[in-house]
Design a protein around this motif. Structure first.
Motif, mmCIF file in Angstrom:
data_model
loop_
_atom_site.group_PDB
_atom_site.id
_atom_site.type_symbol
_atom_site.label_atom_id
_atom_site.label_comp_id
_atom_site.label_asym_id
_atom_site.label_seq_id
_atom_site.Cartn_x
_atom_site.Cartn_y
_atom_site.Cartn_z
ATOM 1 N N HIS A 35 0.837 -1.157 -0.070
ATOM 2 C CA HIS A 35 -0.115 -0.045 -0.020
ATOM 3 C C HIS A 35 0.856 1.119 0.019
ATOM 4 O O HIS A 35 1.891 1.225 0.802
ATOM 5 N N GLN A 36 0.568 2.217 -0.880
ATOM 6 C CA GLN A 36 1.252 3.567 -0.738
ATOM 7 C C GLN A 36 0.369 4.553 -0.678
ATOM 8 O O GLN A 36 -0.759 4.679 -1.016
ATOM 9 N N ALA A 37 0.596 5.514 -0.009
ATOM 10 C CA ALA A 37 0.055 6.852 0.170
ATOM 11 C C ALA A 37 0.918 8.101 0.043
ATOM 12 O O ALA A 37 1.917 7.874 0.750
ATOM 13 N N VAL A 38 0.120 9.095 -0.216
ATOM 14 C CA VAL A 38 0.785 10.605 -0.348
ATOM 15 C C VAL A 38 -0.594 11.370 0.262
ATOM 16 O O VAL A 38 -1.118 11.543 -0.451
ATOM 17 N N VAL A 39 -0.345 12.108 1.394
ATOM 18 C CA VAL A 39 -1.506 12.616 1.976
ATOM 19 C C VAL A 39 -1.105 14.026 2.576
ATOM 20 O O VAL A 39 -0.089 14.314 3.091
ATOM 21 N N GLU A 40 -1.883 14.888 2.224
ATOM 22 C CA GLU A 40 -1.578 16.382 2.468
ATOM 23 C C GLU A 40 -2.153 16.712 3.707
ATOM 24 O O GLU A 40 -3.698 16.463 3.789
ATOM 25 N N LEU A 41 -1.553 17.470 4.618
ATOM 26 C CA LEU A 41 -1.982 17.809 5.863
ATOM 27 C C LEU A 41 -1.619 19.301 6.224
ATOM 28 O O LEU A 41 -0.667 19.496 6.940
ATOM 29 N N PRO A 42 -2.576 20.050 5.784
ATOM 30 C CA PRO A 42 -2.269 21.672 5.939
ATOM 31 C C PRO A 42 -2.222 21.907 7.398
ATOM 32 O O PRO A 42 -2.969 21.344 8.117
ATOM 33 N N GLN A 43 -1.351 22.747 7.905
ATOM 34 C CA GLN A 43 -1.045 22.986 9.289
ATOM 35 C C GLN A 43 -0.982 24.533 9.453
ATOM 36 O O GLN A 43 -0.609 25.278 8.565
ATOM 37 N N PRO A 44 -1.517 24.984 10.645
ATOM 38 C CA PRO A 44 -1.306 26.379 10.805
ATOM 39 C C PRO A 44 -0.168 27.080 10.564
ATOM 40 O O PRO A 44 -0.052 28.219 9.966
ATOM 41 N N ALA A 45 1.112 26.255 10.918
ATOM 42 C CA ALA A 45 2.370 27.056 10.497
ATOM 43 C C ALA A 45 2.956 26.928 9.247
ATOM 44 O O ALA A 45 4.011 27.342 8.492
ATOM 45 N N GLY A 46 1.889 25.953 8.524
ATOM 46 C CA GLY A 46 2.655 25.743 7.011
ATOM 47 C C GLY A 46 1.969 24.435 6.459
ATOM 48 O O GLY A 46 1.217 23.959 6.955
ATOM 49 N N GLN A 47 2.743 24.073 5.215
ATOM 50 C CA GLN A 47 2.102 22.820 4.469
ATOM 51 C C GLN A 47 3.160 21.704 4.743
ATOM 52 O O GLN A 47 4.080 21.661 5.001
ATOM 53 N N LEU A 48 2.445 20.690 5.203
ATOM 54 C CA LEU A 48 2.887 19.147 5.368
ATOM 55 C C LEU A 48 2.235 18.163 4.537
ATOM 56 O O LEU A 48 0.928 18.184 4.400
ATOM 57 N N VAL A 49 3.228 17.415 4.163
ATOM 58 C CA VAL A 49 2.837 16.289 3.334
ATOM 59 C C VAL A 49 3.466 14.958 3.767
ATOM 60 O O VAL A 49 4.629 14.899 4.034
ATOM 61 N N LEU A 50 2.644 14.001 4.299
ATOM 62 C CA LEU A 50 3.315 12.626 4.850
ATOM 63 C C LEU A 50 3.171 11.488 3.611
ATOM 64 O O LEU A 50 2.210 11.350 3.012
ATOM 65 N N GLY A 51 4.013 10.723 3.430
ATOM 66 C CA GLY A 51 4.005 9.637 2.735
ATOM 67 C C GLY A 51 4.329 8.291 3.265
ATOM 68 O O GLY A 51 5.144 8.115 4.290
ATOM 69 N N HIS A 52 3.763 7.115 2.687
ATOM 70 C CA HIS A 52 4.127 6.031 3.193
ATOM 71 C C HIS A 52 4.149 4.824 2.237
ATOM 72 O O HIS A 52 3.326 4.845 1.426
ATOM 73 N N ASN A 53 5.038 3.736 2.344
ATOM 74 C CA ASN A 53 5.094 2.431 1.589
ATOM 75 C C ASN A 53 4.838 1.456 2.758
ATOM 76 O O ASN A 53 5.583 1.300 3.419
ATOM 77 N N ARG A 54 3.840 0.621 2.411
ATOM 78 C CA ARG A 54 3.465 -0.191 3.522
ATOM 79 C C ARG A 54 3.834 -1.713 2.863
ATOM 80 O O ARG A 54 3.567 -2.162 1.978
ATOM 81 N N LEU A 55 4.750 -2.531 3.926
ATOM 82 C CA LEU A 55 4.857 -4.090 3.657
ATOM 83 C C LEU A 55 4.198 -4.554 4.753
ATOM 84 O O LEU A 55 4.347 -4.283 6.019
ATOM 85 N N SER A 56 2.957 -5.338 4.499
ATOM 86 C CA SER A 56 2.020 -5.600 5.713
ATOM 87 C C SER A 56 2.520 -6.790 6.312
ATOM 88 O O SER A 56 2.955 -7.915 5.675
ATOM 89 N N ILE A 57 2.895 -6.758 7.567
ATOM 90 C CA ILE A 57 3.381 -7.788 8.329
ATOM 91 C C ILE A 57 2.377 -8.371 9.706
ATOM 92 O O ILE A 57 1.819 -9.446 9.851
ATOM 93 N N ILE A 58 2.000 -7.306 10.237
ATOM 94 C CA ILE A 58 1.065 -7.497 11.475
ATOM 95 C C ILE A 58 -0.157 -6.352 11.110
ATOM 96 O O ILE A 58 -0.262 -5.690 10.637
ATOM 97 N N ASP A 59 -1.501 -7.195 11.370
ATOM 98 C CA ASP A 59 -2.770 -6.725 10.969
ATOM 99 C C ASP A 59 -2.858 -6.426 9.613
ATOM 100 O O ASP A 59 -2.329 -5.173 9.101
ATOM 101 N N LEU A 60 -2.998 -7.173 8.775
ATOM 102 C CA LEU A 60 -3.066 -7.047 7.322
ATOM 103 C C LEU A 60 -4.250 -6.343 6.661
ATOM 104 O O LEU A 60 -4.232 -5.961 5.632
#
Length: 610
Positions: A35-60
């Protein structure tokens, strides 16, 4: 086990940050193909983007996909690694009134932070690198595990902070040059990574192992702070062990190892063991076989190849009831070149020997058989004095302390060790300058680097042993392991790097680590009856059987051709008038390990220098 990414800026627009994080996530696909995700999370102080690549091992289930929010919506995390004691922590947190939405370990980190703040990291048994956002406080925590099993890199310039589990996309985006000091120290000392923030690229920083950084989003800066002090922990452990007899110490060691392996058998996907003919991985496999219904091992070797690890792995399999897959491929020139290129791409950094390719073959074979988790024996040598140099360090220490009676018996054991490894004395002699401050000249124009790999003979031996854990050995070996395993979407679990095991190993008296010409004496005692004596009592260290015939079979000519073609790009690092054809011929690289290490470095540099 995954890949994480993120970018924050007080001034740059969201689309630019999203594009950057998207590039990182794409480049990290092998780290998390599920699973891959790129998520925009605007914050009061500025712009934040978090991303993730998942290798499912626990709780699939999809409920554990990331970025993951807590149920209150205040905290968010992207996490790479495993918290092996997550079930125990979950139960403790539930008793405190915390609620959970998933069955995984990621949410445990969020709830643990809510309960205990930054002291939560000290409760984790595992490997981890994560970014944890507190939207209410306007803080982003970057955290890395005690020994740096999992990587975390960052770059900060002009108010833009970017971080990732890998190096290449960040280096490309910011136009970072290869770090020639990194290359130089690796060539001579085989020490690329350490306890600093050094990385393969200038301007790209590694968050040091056992450190965290709290980034205030309204004024982003990174000042890593240690949350774990191995030295003080071992000093406390030494005091706790004082007065215990040898039997009690060995019982504690066996119980601690048993727990470390048991926790690392927790998985919702098939797992296996990376097997060698050595003590460490054999003991891990045997302990796993005691607790797991069906243990499968992967060994680089062949049972009919006497110079490989195969025959010993077969003996272990028969004694411990383990099914072994032997990895011993027929290697054509094309196959060797493909393996080299894949390994170099996965590492995104130079490496000095071809054994790194053999390690990669093991992970490739395990993944092709459907395994996503491999237990391994990394860390046993560092934790229990498995390296030959510790005999010399102890000899000097006993001389300095004038402990002549103990010295006589120790010298006899050392003689037995040397007689078992006479064939390696030439190699030991070639490497002596690494420990005694010899010159670092070679054929390349690189920054002069001077590391002190030896020891102060007045210093307690465990203090020098600790430096192998934090600085001179383990960090670089963990780089090889992480990049090779994740290059094939495999999670590598290392019981000897359970902090409880490592602290105990360092704290044990030297006579329980070096005795009768054996290193890792305590481990050999714990292994009695569990693994064959042909492995348990062997004094020699075999390692991967990678003969230099690979160079003659076509890999050498490939390296030579790559270097020659890139000569104009490499001119700044080549000694003037250097004859590339002669210096990096397959025959020269076969005879001179330094030439091979230089050649691999040059091929990497040729692709990174602008």
């Amino acid at each position: 086990m995954c890949g994480i990414a993120g970018a924050f800026s007080t001034s740059q627009p969201m689309p630019e940050l999203t594009k950057l994080v998207g590039k990182i996530v794409t480049s990290q696909l092998p780290r998390g193909p599920d699973h891959q995700a790129v998520v925009e999370l605007p914050q009061p102080a500025g712009q934040l983007v978090l991303g993730h690549n998942r290798l499912s091992i626990i709780d699939l289930s999809e409920h554990s996909n990331q970025p993951l929010w807590d149920h209150s919506g205040r905290y968010c995390i992207v996490f790479n690694g495993e918290i092996y004691n997550y079930l125990e922590l979950r139960a403790e947190l539930q008793a405190l009134g915390h609620r959970f939405q998933t069955q995984g370990d990621t949410e445990v980190i969020l709830e643990a932070y809510k309960a205990w703040g930054k002291q939560a990291w000290e409760r984790f048994i595992g490997m981890f690198a994560f970014a944890l956002l507190d939207t209410q406080a306007g803080q982003l925590w970057l955290v890395r595990d005690r020994f740096g099993v999992k990587p975390l890199f960052y770059h900060l310039q002009h108010g833009l902070l970017a971080f990732a589990s890998s190096t290449e996309a960040l280096a490309q985006h910011f136009g970072l040059s290869p770090n020639l000091e990194y290359v130089s120290r690796g060539l001579f000392y085989y020490v690329y990574e350490d306890d600093s923030d050094i990385s393969p690229y200038t301007g790209l920083h590694a968050l040091p192992a056992g450190h965290h950084a709290c980034v205030q989003l309204n004024q982003p800066s990174i000042e890593p702070q240690p949350y774990y002090d191995l030295k003080s922990r071992v000093e406390q452990k030494i005091q706790a062990l004082r007065g215990m007899d040898e039997k009690a110490l060995l019982e504690e060691l066996e119980a601690t190892l048993h727990s470390a392996v048991q926790l690392r058998l927790r998985s919702d996907v098939p797992l296996a063991v990376s097997l060698s003919g050595g003590l460490d991985s054999s003991l891990v496999a045997a302990l796993a076989a005691q607790q797991h219904q069906r243990v499968v091992g992967f060994c680089y070797g062949h049972p009919q190849a006497p110079r490989s690890e195969g025959p010993l792995a077969r003996e272990l399999a028969q004694k411990a009831g383990i099914e072994v897959h032997f990895v011993w491929p027929e290697l054509s020139k094309e196959r060797l070149i493909q393996a080299f290129e894949k390994t170099l791409a996965a590492q995104d950094a130079p490496f000095p020997t071809l054994s790194i390719l053999a390690q990669n073959f093991v992970y490739e074979a395990a993944r092709s058989e459907g395994y996503k988790v491999l237990l391994g024996g990394q860390g046993g040598d560092e934790g229990f004095m498995g390296y030959r140099k510790f005999f010399l360090f102890q000899l000097r220490y006993l001389l300095a302390q004038k402990q002549y009676l103990e010295l006589a018996g120790f010298a006899l054991g050392l003689a037995r060790l040397l007689s078992a490894e006479l064939y390696k004395l030439g190699l030991f002699w070639q490497n002596r300058q690494r420990y005694f401050g010899g010159p670092t000249q070679g054929n390349l124009r690189l920054p002069s680097v001077r590391l002190v790999l030896g020891t102060d003979h007045r210093q307690a031996p465990w203090l020098r042993q600790m430096l192998d854990v934090t600085r001179y050995s383990l960090p670089t070996l963990l780089r090889y392991e992480d990049r090779n395993s994740m290059g094939h979407s495999i999670e590598s679990r290392l019981p000897f790097l359970d902090y409880r095991v490592l602290e105990l190993g360092l704290a044990l008296p030297v006579h329980l680590k070096l005795r009768h010409g054996y290193g890792k004496w305590a481990l050999r005692q714990v292994a009695q009856g569990k693994i064959p004596d042909s492995i348990r009592t062997a004094r020699y260290k075999r390692g991967f059987d990678v003969t230099q015939s690979w160079l003659a079979a076509g890999l050498g000519s490939h390296l030579q051709e790559q270097i020659q073609a890139a000569e104009p790009v490499l001119r700044e690092v080549l000694t003037p008038s250097l004859n590339l054809t002669q210096t990096y011929s397959p025959a020269q690289m076969q005879q001179q390990p330094r030439q091979l290490a230089e050649a691999i470095s040059l091929v990497w540099l040729a692709r990174k220098l602008k």
